[in-house]
Scaffold this motif. Structure first.
Motif, PDB file in Angstrom:
ATOM      1  N   LEU A 149      55.494  19.719  18.848  1.00 56.70           N
ATOM      2  CA  LEU A 149      55.145  18.488  18.136  1.00 56.70           C
ATOM      3  C   LEU A 149      56.067  18.372  16.934  1.00 56.70           C
ATOM      4  O   LEU A 149      55.920  19.082  15.944  1.00 56.70           O
ATOM      5  N   ILE A 150      57.050  17.476  17.038  1.00 60.00           N
ATOM      6  CA  ILE A 150      58.047  17.294  15.977  1.00 60.00           C
ATOM      7  C   ILE A 150      57.575  16.162  15.074  1.00 60.00           C
ATOM      8  O   ILE A 150      57.642  14.995  15.429  1.00 60.00           O
ATOM      9  N   GLY A 151      57.093  16.520  13.897  1.00 61.34           N
ATOM     10  CA  GLY A 151      56.458  15.556  13.000  1.00 61.34           C
ATOM     11  C   GLY A 151      54.960  15.665  13.175  1.00 61.34           C
ATOM     12  O   GLY A 151      54.391  15.100  14.115  1.00 61.34           O
ATOM     13  N   VAL A 152      54.310  16.400  12.289  1.00 58.61           N
ATOM     14  CA  VAL A 152      52.903  16.740  12.488  1.00 58.61           C
ATOM     15  C   VAL A 152      51.986  15.584  12.109  1.00 58.61           C
ATOM     16  O   VAL A 152      52.035  15.068  10.994  1.00 58.61           O
ATOM     17  N   VAL A 153      51.176  15.176  13.074  1.00 55.92           N
ATOM     18  CA  VAL A 153      50.053  14.272  12.844  1.00 55.92           C
ATOM     19  C   VAL A 153      48.834  15.030  13.355  1.00 55.92           C
ATOM     20  O   VAL A 153      48.741  15.343  14.547  1.00 55.92           O
ATOM     21  N   ASN A 154      47.913  15.335  12.458  1.00 59.10           N
ATOM     22  CA  ASN A 154      46.829  16.248  12.811  1.00 59.10           C
ATOM     23  C   ASN A 154      45.998  15.811  14.012  1.00 59.10           C
ATOM     24  O   ASN A 154      45.630  16.659  14.838  1.00 59.10           O
TER      25      ASN A 154
END
Length: 269
Positions: A149-154
């Motif tokens: 997951l490149i760019g963390v969005v919980n």
């Protein structure tokens, strides 16, 4: 097959993607600084956007703090897209111009192969959950699948793990996810370790998209992109490295409490 963002830009400037960008004027340019902290969360997200309007569409690009001064707005309205695309303007401005061009040629809401998803009216957390659920709906995660997951969005971290996947998060601005997973800063490390990749459109604004695309192509790994940044740019790579896309054109969901749309694309590969 378009190999890179530079190749795509060259095609646009040569008139290979539609009308000449010299004939398309930027009617407005603006800069946004936006923060979000959802109820119960302990993280404040700080977002910066450059936006260029061309006709009925907006080209958009998010960027990191300090990458662009808002003074650029004063000198950008009235220029042509060709002028910006062939300039030495900061990368976020050029990505926004490329996004505006490709969206003007084919707006997301008229693309015959796009699936429109209408996000419901509601509070920021209701709309954010609906948006992230729409992105998660692009994921085909089997039990034990390792997903970078490149760019963390919980909520996407949660969506991956709830489907039985193993999330390998990467982000420049976080040390760990809300669920306590360590966050890598090395994109190639998590891509190489993964079976599939989910990436933010912000990889366009920081110049890492080409690396991401090449790595996934070389390793034949599915790549899904969720994009407010450069959503029409990422769309140009469908079937050429990008296998699925959640495209959210401006105005973005976080700027309204009313229903709004995003557009999902899938390839057969």
């Amino acid at each position: 097959m378009t190999a890179s963002v530079a190749d795509l830009t060259a095609d646009v400037l040569a008139g290979k993607r539609g009308p000449s960008p010299a004939d398309l004027d930027i009617t407005s340019a603006f800069w946004l600084h936006h923060t979000t902290r959802l109820p119960g969360a302990d993280v404040t997200y700080r977002n910066y956007y450059v936006l260029l309007r061309v006709g009925e569409v907006f080209g958009a690009c998010s960027f990191e703090s300090g990458d662009l001064d808002p003074a650029y707005c004063a000198d950008t309205s009235g220029r042509t897209l060709a002028d910006v695309l062939s300039s030495n303007d900061p990368l976020p401005v050029r990505i926004a111009a490329l996004d505006a061009y490709l969206a003007a040629v084919e707006p997301h809401h008229t693309a015959p192969y796009a699936e429109e998803v209408v996000l419901p009216a509601g509070t920021p957390d209701v709309r954010a959950r609906a948006r992230d659920a729409a992105v998660a709906g692009l994921l085909d995660v089997a039990e034990g699948t390792k997903v970078a997951l490149i760019g963390v969005v919980n909520p996407l971290v949660d969506a991956i793990t709830e489907r039985g996947g193993i999330c390998l998060p990467c982000d420049f601005n976080l040390r760990e996810t809300a669920s306590g997973l360590p966050v890598s800063r090395d994109m190639t490390e998590v891509i190489d370790a993964a079976d599939a990749v989910v990436a933010t459109g912000m990889t366009l604004s920081n110049g890492s998209f080409d690396v991401l695309l090449t790595r996934c192509r070389e390793q034949s790994k599915p790549l899904a992109v969720y994009a407010q940044t450069g959503s029409a740019v990422a769309r140009a790579f469908l079937g050429a490295g990008v296998t699925a896309l959640s495209a959210e054109p401006f105005p973005f969901s976080q700027f309204s409490s009313r229903p709004s749309s995003l557009y999902r694309y899938r390839t057969d590969t």
